[in-house]
Write a protein that holds these residues in place. Structure first.
Motif, PDB file in Angstrom:
ATOM      1  N   ALA A 198       0.845  -1.225  -0.102  1.00  0.00           N
ATOM      2  CA  ALA A 198      -0.072  -0.019   0.109  1.00  0.00           C
ATOM      3  C   ALA A 198       0.734   1.142   0.140  1.00  0.00           C
ATOM      4  O   ALA A 198       0.370   2.490   0.444  1.00  0.00           O
ATOM      5  CB  ALA A 198      -0.970  -0.030   1.181  1.00  0.00           C
ATOM      6  N   ARG A 199       2.023   1.056  -0.338  1.00  0.00           N
ATOM      7  CA  ARG A 199       2.927   2.459  -0.635  1.00  0.00           C
ATOM      8  C   ARG A 199       2.384   3.224  -1.572  1.00  0.00           C
ATOM      9  O   ARG A 199       2.071   2.816  -2.579  1.00  0.00           O
ATOM     10  CB  ARG A 199       4.432   2.122  -0.682  1.00  0.00           C
ATOM     11  CG  ARG A 199       4.962   1.130   0.403  1.00  0.00           C
ATOM     12  CD  ARG A 199       4.978   2.042   1.624  1.00  0.00           C
ATOM     13  NE  ARG A 199       5.902   1.465   2.601  1.00  0.00           N
ATOM     14  CZ  ARG A 199       5.487   0.952   3.624  1.00  0.00           C
ATOM     15  NH1 ARG A 199       4.268   0.480   3.834  1.00  0.00           N
ATOM     16  NH2 ARG A 199       6.405   0.290   4.678  1.00  0.00           N
ATOM     17  N   PRO A 200       2.649   4.831  -1.515  1.00  0.00           N
ATOM     18  CA  PRO A 200       1.885   5.537  -2.345  1.00  0.00           C
ATOM     19  C   PRO A 200       2.384   5.489  -3.700  1.00  0.00           C
ATOM     20  O   PRO A 200       3.842   5.351  -3.768  1.00  0.00           O
ATOM     21  CB  PRO A 200       1.993   6.902  -1.676  1.00  0.00           C
ATOM     22  CG  PRO A 200       3.253   6.862  -0.705  1.00  0.00           C
ATOM     23  CD  PRO A 200       3.123   5.345  -0.354  1.00  0.00           C
ATOM     24  N   VAL A 201       1.812   6.030  -4.984  1.00  0.00           N
ATOM     25  CA  VAL A 201       2.338   6.277  -5.895  1.00  0.00           C
ATOM     26  C   VAL A 201       1.858   7.726  -6.195  1.00  0.00           C
ATOM     27  O   VAL A 201       0.577   7.888  -6.584  1.00  0.00           O
ATOM     28  CB  VAL A 201       2.006   5.342  -7.180  1.00  0.00           C
ATOM     29  CG1 VAL A 201       2.246   5.773  -8.607  1.00  0.00           C
ATOM     30  CG2 VAL A 201       2.594   3.948  -6.911  1.00  0.00           C
ATOM     31  N   GLY A 202       2.752   8.632  -6.401  1.00  0.00           N
ATOM     32  CA  GLY A 202       2.313  10.031  -6.795  1.00  0.00           C
ATOM     33  C   GLY A 202       3.232  10.588  -7.889  1.00  0.00           C
ATOM     34  O   GLY A 202       3.972   9.866  -8.459  1.00  0.00           O
ATOM     35  N   GLN A 203       3.051  11.844  -8.204  1.00  0.00           N
ATOM     36  CA  GLN A 203       3.680  12.505  -9.333  1.00  0.00           C
ATOM     37  C   GLN A 203       5.313  12.389  -9.144  1.00  0.00           C
ATOM     38  O   GLN A 203       5.924  12.111 -10.132  1.00  0.00           O
ATOM     39  CB  GLN A 203       3.530  13.970  -9.117  1.00  0.00           C
ATOM     40  CG  GLN A 203       3.997  14.805 -10.166  1.00  0.00           C
ATOM     41  CD  GLN A 203       3.186  14.649 -11.517  1.00  0.00           C
ATOM     42  OE1 GLN A 203       2.323  14.366 -11.713  1.00  0.00           O
ATOM     43  NE2 GLN A 203       4.081  15.073 -12.580  1.00  0.00           N
ATOM     44  N   ASP A 204       5.784  12.284  -7.722  1.00  0.00           N
ATOM     45  CA  ASP A 204       7.110  12.197  -7.661  1.00  0.00           C
ATOM     46  C   ASP A 204       7.737  10.664  -7.318  1.00  0.00           C
ATOM     47  O   ASP A 204       8.747  10.401  -7.095  1.00  0.00           O
ATOM     48  CB  ASP A 204       7.642  12.853  -6.545  1.00  0.00           C
ATOM     49  CG  ASP A 204       7.423  14.506  -6.874  1.00  0.00           C
ATOM     50  OD1 ASP A 204       7.416  14.856  -7.996  1.00  0.00           O
ATOM     51  OD2 ASP A 204       7.113  15.258  -5.703  1.00  0.00           O
ATOM     52  N   THR A 205       6.567   9.818  -7.265  1.00  0.00           N
ATOM     53  CA  THR A 205       6.968   8.347  -7.052  1.00  0.00           C
ATOM     54  C   THR A 205       6.580   7.324  -8.087  1.00  0.00           C
ATOM     55  O   THR A 205       6.280   6.291  -7.713  1.00  0.00           O
ATOM     56  CB  THR A 205       6.313   7.814  -5.594  1.00  0.00           C
ATOM     57  OG1 THR A 205       5.206   8.449  -5.563  1.00  0.00           O
ATOM     58  CG2 THR A 205       7.176   8.691  -4.454  1.00  0.00           C
ATOM     59  N   GLY A 206       6.709   7.866  -9.425  1.00  0.00           N
ATOM     60  CA  GLY A 206       6.200   6.920 -10.420  1.00  0.00           C
ATOM     61  C   GLY A 206       5.204   7.263 -11.271  1.00  0.00           C
ATOM     62  O   GLY A 206       4.928   7.004 -12.459  1.00  0.00           O
ATOM     63  N   LEU A 207       4.249   8.132 -10.980  1.00  0.00           N
ATOM     64  CA  LEU A 207       3.107   8.670 -11.590  1.00  0.00           C
ATOM     65  C   LEU A 207       3.346   9.326 -12.764  1.00  0.00           C
ATOM     66  O   LEU A 207       2.789   9.137 -13.909  1.00  0.00           O
ATOM     67  CB  LEU A 207       2.068   9.285 -10.872  1.00  0.00           C
ATOM     68  CG  LEU A 207       0.421   9.488 -11.240  1.00  0.00           C
ATOM     69  CD1 LEU A 207      -0.174   8.020 -11.466  1.00  0.00           C
ATOM     70  CD2 LEU A 207      -0.244  10.025 -10.150  1.00  0.00           C
ATOM     71  N   ALA A 208       4.120  10.337 -12.800  1.00  0.00           N
ATOM     72  CA  ALA A 208       4.637  10.946 -13.892  1.00  0.00           C
ATOM     73  C   ALA A 208       5.290  10.083 -14.851  1.00  0.00           C
ATOM     74  O   ALA A 208       4.831  10.363 -16.205  1.00  0.00           O
ATOM     75  CB  ALA A 208       5.821  12.151 -13.439  1.00  0.00           C
ATOM     76  N   GLU A 209       6.239   9.003 -14.763  1.00  0.00           N
ATOM     77  CA  GLU A 209       6.446   8.149 -15.670  1.00  0.00           C
ATOM     78  C   GLU A 209       5.437   7.293 -16.337  1.00  0.00           C
ATOM     79  O   GLU A 209       5.711   6.820 -17.220  1.00  0.00           O
ATOM     80  CB  GLU A 209       7.682   7.299 -14.731  1.00  0.00           C
ATOM     81  CG  GLU A 209       8.771   8.017 -14.715  1.00  0.00           C
ATOM     82  CD  GLU A 209       8.748   8.765 -13.254  1.00  0.00           C
ATOM     83  OE1 GLU A 209       7.877   8.619 -12.565  1.00  0.00           O
ATOM     84  OE2 GLU A 209       9.967   9.238 -12.775  1.00  0.00           O
ATOM     85  N   VAL A 210       4.411   6.893 -15.152  1.00  0.00           N
ATOM     86  CA  VAL A 210       3.483   6.008 -15.952  1.00  0.00           C
ATOM     87  C   VAL A 210       2.510   7.021 -16.732  1.00  0.00           C
ATOM     88  O   VAL A 210       2.264   6.359 -17.971  1.00  0.00           O
ATOM     89  CB  VAL A 210       2.318   5.893 -14.776  1.00  0.00           C
ATOM     90  CG1 VAL A 210       1.055   5.196 -15.224  1.00  0.00           C
ATOM     91  CG2 VAL A 210       2.958   4.659 -13.625  1.00  0.00           C
ATOM     92  N   ARG A 211       2.541   8.117 -16.699  1.00  0.00           N
ATOM     93  CA  ARG A 211       2.040   9.000 -17.569  1.00  0.00           C
ATOM     94  C   ARG A 211       2.405   9.318 -18.902  1.00  0.00           C
ATOM     95  O   ARG A 211       1.854   8.905 -19.935  1.00  0.00           O
ATOM     96  CB  ARG A 211       1.585  10.459 -17.021  1.00  0.00           C
ATOM     97  CG  ARG A 211       0.954  11.383 -18.085  1.00  0.00           C
ATOM     98  CD  ARG A 211       0.623  12.744 -17.513  1.00  0.00           C
ATOM     99  NE  ARG A 211       1.891  13.517 -17.012  1.00  0.00           N
ATOM    100  CZ  ARG A 211       2.237  14.019 -16.123  1.00  0.00           C
ATOM    101  NH1 ARG A 211       1.446  14.032 -14.898  1.00  0.00           N
ATOM    102  NH2 ARG A 211       3.204  14.430 -15.559  1.00  0.00           N
ATOM    103  N   VAL A 212       3.694   9.554 -18.860  1.00  0.00           N
ATOM    104  CA  VAL A 212       4.555   9.672 -20.143  1.00  0.00           C
ATOM    105  C   VAL A 212       4.451   8.086 -20.792  1.00  0.00           C
ATOM    106  O   VAL A 212       4.245   8.164 -22.112  1.00  0.00           O
ATOM    107  CB  VAL A 212       5.866   9.822 -19.760  1.00  0.00           C
ATOM    108  CG1 VAL A 212       6.878   9.685 -21.101  1.00  0.00           C
ATOM    109  CG2 VAL A 212       6.184  11.384 -19.273  1.00  0.00           C
ATOM    110  N   ARG A 213       4.648   7.086 -20.161  1.00  0.00           N
ATOM    111  CA  ARG A 213       4.561   5.669 -20.863  1.00  0.00           C
ATOM    112  C   ARG A 213       3.222   5.239 -21.267  1.00  0.00           C
ATOM    113  O   ARG A 213       3.159   4.938 -22.554  1.00  0.00           O
ATOM    114  CB  ARG A 213       5.169   4.529 -19.726  1.00  0.00           C
ATOM    115  CG  ARG A 213       5.260   3.125 -20.509  1.00  0.00           C
ATOM    116  CD  ARG A 213       5.798   3.070 -21.616  1.00  0.00           C
ATOM    117  NE  ARG A 213       5.827   1.543 -22.316  1.00  0.00           N
ATOM    118  CZ  ARG A 213       6.211   1.245 -23.431  1.00  0.00           C
ATOM    119  NH1 ARG A 213       6.202   2.289 -24.394  1.00  0.00           N
ATOM    120  NH2 ARG A 213       6.257   0.118 -23.824  1.00  0.00           N
ATOM    121  N   ALA A 214       2.321   5.590 -20.605  1.00  0.00           N
ATOM    122  CA  ALA A 214       0.921   5.449 -21.132  1.00  0.00           C
ATOM    123  C   ALA A 214       0.607   6.118 -22.394  1.00  0.00           C
ATOM    124  O   ALA A 214      -0.147   5.563 -23.638  1.00  0.00           O
ATOM    125  CB  ALA A 214      -0.287   5.760 -20.008  1.00  0.00           C
ATOM    126  N   ALA A 215       1.140   7.358 -22.360  1.00  0.00           N
ATOM    127  CA  ALA A 215       0.926   8.390 -23.637  1.00  0.00           C
ATOM    128  C   ALA A 215       1.767   7.450 -24.789  1.00  0.00           C
ATOM    129  O   ALA A 215       1.096   7.541 -25.808  1.00  0.00           O
ATOM    130  CB  ALA A 215       1.345   9.723 -23.473  1.00  0.00           C
TER     131      ALA A 215
END
Length: 477
Positions: free
Chosen positions: A118-135
């Motif tokens: 349950a560790r967080p995923v936010g802008q600075d912990t992976g979410l920005a990279e998820v956004r780029v890869r999903a695009a």
């Protein structure tokens, strides 16, 4: 390149279905999450859950396809609260995705992501990279996808009974005095979790609680009121029911049931800061009884009563910025036993440092039921100051407006303490008279400044609130 910045935000994924969030987009996000977060963490499976919104099953299926395309298995726990998904992530030690738009209207859906435990995923912990890869995945030519990966498996399981039993194991209500409790689920997921945790639907023993249910039917169209108890209008039905039923208290949950709001026996809403202090002191006392030092986290717009009371109890108190990904990170970094936000998110070390409104509710029930006084008397002990609540102002230039305020108060109160941990905070508090503080924070998505004011009495708070607002709303020269 596809722009997902309006969909994948600082803390989670949130948008209108299907215009912004479709099954295709969910598949791309699922695959990106698996590649960017799950695989590097060494995970072999991802756990998925969803709330009651009609769009949930299709989005879950798309996301699961994306995860499985990377070769990871999927565990689908079906309908659950967000803290139910966090429980599954912690119990299974697997990354997770919860499909919910929380308190947003029916047209919306979203995804809350977490790492294993349950560790967080936010802008600075992976979410920005998820956004780029999903695009990138959405823009790629499907015919060029030459991955030769054996797809992962799909397993469906129900963890509701395990979730309910685990929460019950953390707070013992067996010997409290009988309480009558009105619970407003807002047609959200508390309609599933409240009967399991507070009742006997999960096969647990009956508690000395009489539950009066409001809107327990799962309905993502929210036919009675929005599932957002932060808005006072959405508490009116609960407040009236508490008085009409002569109940001891009322509990209101948001759509995904990770936040809990409390109403006293008079139908008066109890400040989430007061609940933070109440629960925090209980957790501190438990730590100290076990011979361990206690640390509690609070965000910077909670009442100063929180650090005052917890500090007086010899707890270490850590102040952090607003937002669940920030407070979860601070919880883990400091091994904090408890954390609270003024938005009614409550975090527990014994719940994988994640937030759970239901566990906070159990603590409130225990605190009330272990002594004879009404909740209004208890709440008064934790509410020594007067707060404005959050006030939004639409401004053309948020930074310029905040600078006008900073300059005005630096000149008028040179002894005040100024910090920029999260927006602008000006405090005239420690050893000062009169006592007051305020915080101005800019919205991440709108041209808004959010103002929170607290003072030692109502007169000071009102004057300060009005003065700051007049400066904020003054047109640029």
């Amino acid at each position: 390149m596809t722009d997902l910045s309006t969909l994948i935000k600082a803390y989670d994924v949130r948008g209108i279905v299907p215009d912004q969030l479709s099954a295709e987009v969910a598949r791309a996000i699922g695959r990106a999450f698996a590649e960017v977060v799950a695989v590097p963490q060494g995970a072999s499976r991802v756990v998925l859950g969803r709330d009651m919104r009609e769009s949930g099953p299709g989005l879950v299926a798309g996301f699961a396809d994306g995860v499985r395309a990377v070769g990871l298995d999927v565990v689908d726990i079906g309908l659950c609260s967000t803290d139910g998904l966090y429980f599954a992530s912690g119990r299974l030690d697997a990354p997770g995705a919860m499909f919910t738009a929380s308190h947003n209207p029916a047209a919306y859906n979203g995804i809350k992501l977490c790492r294993a435990g349950a560790r967080p995923v936010g802008q600075d912990t992976g979410l920005a990279e998820v956004r780029v890869r999903a695009a990138e995945l959405l823009d790629a030519d499907p015919s060029q996808d030459e991955d030769d990966v054996l797809p992962g498996s799909l397993e469906e399981t129900d963890l509701l009974a395990d979730y309910a039993g685990f929460l019950r194991s953390l707070v013992d209500l067996a010997d409290i005095r009988p309480l009558k409790v009105v619970v407003d689920a807002g047609n959200g997921m508390a309609g599933l979790t409240a009967p399991a945790v507070l009742g006997t639907d999960a096969g647990l023993d009956a508690l000395p609680l009489e539950i009066v249910p409001l809107y327990f039917e799962l309905d993502g169209s929210f036919p009675h009121h929005e599932a957002n108890p932060l808005e006072p209008a959405n508490l009116l039905d609960l407040q009236a029911a508490v008085v009409a039923h002569e109940a001891d208290l009322g509990l209101a949950f948001d759509g995904d049931a990770d936040r809990c709001f409390v109403v006293d026996e008079k139908g008066v809403a109890v400040s989430p800061s007061a609940i933070t202090a109440l629960v925090g002191l209980r957790e501190v006392a438990r730590e100290q009884a076990a011979g361990r030092p206690a640390t509690v986290i609070h965000n910077l717009i909670t009442s100063r009563a929180v650090p005052d009371l917890l500090g007086a109890a010899d707890a270490r108190v850590v102040r952090t910025r607003v937002g669940h990904s920030f407070i979860k990170a601070e919880m883990a970094a400091h091994d904090a036993v408890f954390g609270g936000e003024h938005s009614a998110h409550y975090y527990f070390r014994d719940f994988w440092f994640a937030d759970t409104g239901m566990l906070a509710a159990l603590h409130v029930l225990a605190a009330l039921g272990e002594q004879p006084h009404p909740l209004s008397a208890l709440a008064e002990m934790y509410t020594p100051y007067v707060a404005s609540g959050e006030i939004n102002s639409t401004v053309a230039d948020a930074a310029a407006a905040a600078e006008r305020v900073r300059a005005a108060y630096a000149e008028a109160y040179p002894e005040a303490v100024v910090d920029t941990l999260d927006g602008l905070t000006v405090a005239h508090w420690e050893g000062a008279h009169p006592q007051w503080w305020f915080n101005l924070r800019a919205s991440n998505t709108e041209p808004l400044l959010r103002l929170n004011v607290e003072a030692a009495d109502d007169d000071i708070m009102t004057k300060l609130r009005d003065d700051v607002l007049s400066i904020v709303r003054k047109e640029d020269a």
